[in-house]
Every structure is written in C-alpha cells, then in structure tokens.
Write an enzyme that holds these catalytic residues in place. Structure first.
Site, short mmCIF file in Angstrom:
data_model
loop_
_atom_site.label_atom_id
_atom_site.label_comp_id
_atom_site.label_asym_id
_atom_site.label_seq_id
_atom_site.Cartn_x
_atom_site.Cartn_y
_atom_site.Cartn_z
N CYS A 100 45.96 48.28 41.03
CA CYS A 100 45.62 47.05 39.92
C CYS A 100 46.66 47.67 40.09
CB CYS A 100 44.52 47.61 39.86
SG CYS A 100 44.26 47.16 38.47
N HIS A 192 46.90 38.03 47.78
CA HIS A 192 46.52 36.78 46.64
C HIS A 192 46.75 35.41 47.30
CE1 HIS A 192 47.01 39.46 42.43
NE2 HIS A 192 47.40 40.98 43.80
N GLU A 241 39.86 37.47 40.33
CA GLU A 241 39.81 38.16 41.00
C GLU A 241 38.52 38.88 41.99
OE1 GLU A 241 41.54 42.19 39.51
OE2 GLU A 241 42.25 41.73 37.65
N CYS A 250 46.22 40.22 35.53
CA CYS A 250 46.02 40.90 36.52
C CYS A 250 47.30 41.36 37.02
CB CYS A 250 45.15 40.26 37.67
SG CYS A 250 45.28 40.65 39.45
N GLY A 253 48.45 40.10 40.39
CA GLY A 253 48.76 38.52 40.70
C GLY A 253 49.79 38.67 39.54
#
Length: 307
Positions: A100, A192, A241, A250, A253
């Site tokens: 993350c 993703h 998410e 994110c 992301g």
C-alpha cells in the site's frame, strides 16, 4: 470516606490495590495511531517489540466503524532482517495485501516522528519487495515522502490478469455482468485493472467496481481504478480497492494508473494524480523503469484499543 481510599458499594480499596487493578486492566489493550495518506486511513501499531496474535482478526475488529475505530485497514510495523522495517498491511475485511503506497508513506512518518529511526532514508520490507522511502523533514516533522515503488509489472500472467496478448493487457475489452470496459492491467506488487472514461460516476465505482474486483479475469481479485485524463500531466481517479471498497486514495492504484496512461499514449510520464482525498505526484522514470510516488502523510490520533 477516608482520604486515600476509593469507594465502591461494599468495597474499600487502598491506593496500591487500585493501581494494581488499573495496571491489570491496561494490559488488555493495544496502543495505536490512526493516520492517513491523502485520505486513505489505516490504524498503525508498533509491533517492533511484540507482534499481536491474529492480525487479520484484529484488523476486522479495529476497522469496524461502529464497534471499532473505523479505518480502511490495519498496518503492523515490525523489525526486519532485510530492511530497516517491515510492514504487514491488512484490509478492513482481514485479507492481507501485498503493498500500500499511502500506508508506506505513513510508516515513514511514524517511525521517524515516534523516534524509531533518525534516518531520512528508510527501507521497508513488504510482500511486494523492499521499498525505499525518502523523507522530506521540516522542523522535525515529515511533510512529505517519496516512495520508490519499483518497476511496474505489465505481463498479464504476473499481474495476474487474463489477456489475449501474453506481453500486455492494454485497453482490452472485457464484458462483466452485462457491461463492457477497455481494461489495462498493471501490477505494482498488487493487481490493478485500470479503466479510462470520459466521466467518473458512482454507478461505475460503487456498482460495477465490486463486480470487476472479483471477475474471472482476475484470479487473485484486483483493485479497480476509473480514471479521467484531464490533460497530459493531470489525471482524476477513483478506486474500488480489493478487500476494502472505495477509498479516498490508493497509492499503488495511482502509480498503476499513471503507468496505464503512458501505455495508452494518454499522458506524459510525470503526472499529478487527483484523488478524492488529495493529490499525489507520480513519475515513471524512463531511465530506471521505476515509479516514484510523492505525497503527504498525517497523524489523526493516538489511543488505546481495548480487547
């Protein structure tokens, strides 16, 4: 009532007994900090001395909005044999994520401002490899962090995502539950699926995002990004998410979306990513092939969570 004694119906306690009861009670809690990176909020615990049992179950309890603290998940900061620190990150549903980006920036701020390190360059072990964090410090406070997120993975079998092309999945049309989108697949250590649209709507993010997350084309599920290119250096993005739902930001992301925009010929390699919770700056370095993410990190509160 005599001074120095506490009263409870039918019970007298002297100060020493009262302190003992308080100490015994306090042993049954976990100290925490709640932090956010561009609105992506997690609960952080210092596990450098002792690692709590069942971190997955703890994440579910502590993340609950009504019966816990409320957050996007839980991050345990640990010691590492291969880096300065290790991060284990759990979504609010208890599932463990590989990486993350927003949480890694918060870890950097945490370890520096809590006195666990005095270095302005920190290495962090994650399930997606070791990340290098560069801290921008002003008057003893970390005002922003640049994370070397490493090189993106675009080979479908490594993301993983199903594709007709073994080398990449760029704007490949997929139909899920009756709707069709051109999906670009990118991994920043976690999978993703990026979709470029003219307008981002709640129907897309909240209605179709959950279905795309668990679509058959993503064997390990995926984070789903809906992105709108504003100009060659600016992108607006919302994210559903994996394991959490929509979050305000994110980091992985944002990086994956910046990479996807370049692959689709939509932007330059350096972009401002506008998320619901704030702004991140992403640079896909052509020389190293690495993605650099710069953004804020902030403390919200410190406290004790009683078990």
């Amino acid at each position: 009532m005599q001074r120095g004694k506490c009263f409870s119906p039918g019970l007298y306690l002297n100060r020493a007994s009262f302190r003992l009861i308080i100490m015994e009670h306090r042993q049954n809690f976990i100290s925490f900090s709640k932090m956010h990176g561009a609105g992506n909020d997690y609960i952080y615990i210092d596990a450098t001395k002792e690692i709590p049992s069942d971190l997955s179950g703890l994440a579910i309890k502590m993340s609950d909005v009504h019966f816990g603290i409320g957050s996007d998940g839980l991050v345990a900061i640990m010691l590492s044999d291969v880096a300065d620190f290790r991060m284990r990150m759990f979504n609010s549903d208890g599932s463990e994520a590989e990486m993350c980006g927003n949480a890694s920036r918060c870890v950097a701020k945490y370890v520096y401002e809590k006195g666990l390190t005095d270095s302005r360059t920190v290495t962090l072990e994650t399930l997606a490899g070791i990340k290098i964090l560069h801290l921008d410090v002003v008057d003893g406070k970390v005002v922003s962090v640049t994370v070397d997120m490493g090189a993106p993975e675009i080979r479908p079998d490594r993301i993983p995502v199903a594709s007709s092309d073994p080398e990449k999945k760029v704007s490949e049309l997929e139909t899920v539950a009756g709707f069709s989108y051109p999906i670009t697949g990118v991994s920043m250590g976690n999978p993703h699926g990026i979709i470029f649209v003219d307008e981002i709507t709640d129907k897309q993010v909240l209605g179709e995002g959950p279905l795309l997350e668990v679509a058959d084309i993503f064997p390990r599920k995926a984070n789903i990004e809906f992105a709108r290119v504003i100009d060659p250096n600016t992108i607006e993005m919302r994210v559903w998410e994996r394991g959490t739902g929509e979050t305000l930001a994110c980091g992985t992301g944002a990086c994956a979306t910046a990479v996807a925009a370049v692959l689709n010929g939509l932007t330059e390699r350096k972009v401002e990513m506008r998320l619901r919770g704030g702004t991140l700056h992403i640079f896909w370095d052509p020389e190293t092939g690495h993605v650099l993410m710069t953004g804020p990190a902030a403390f919200i509160c410190d406290g004790n969570f009683y078990l």
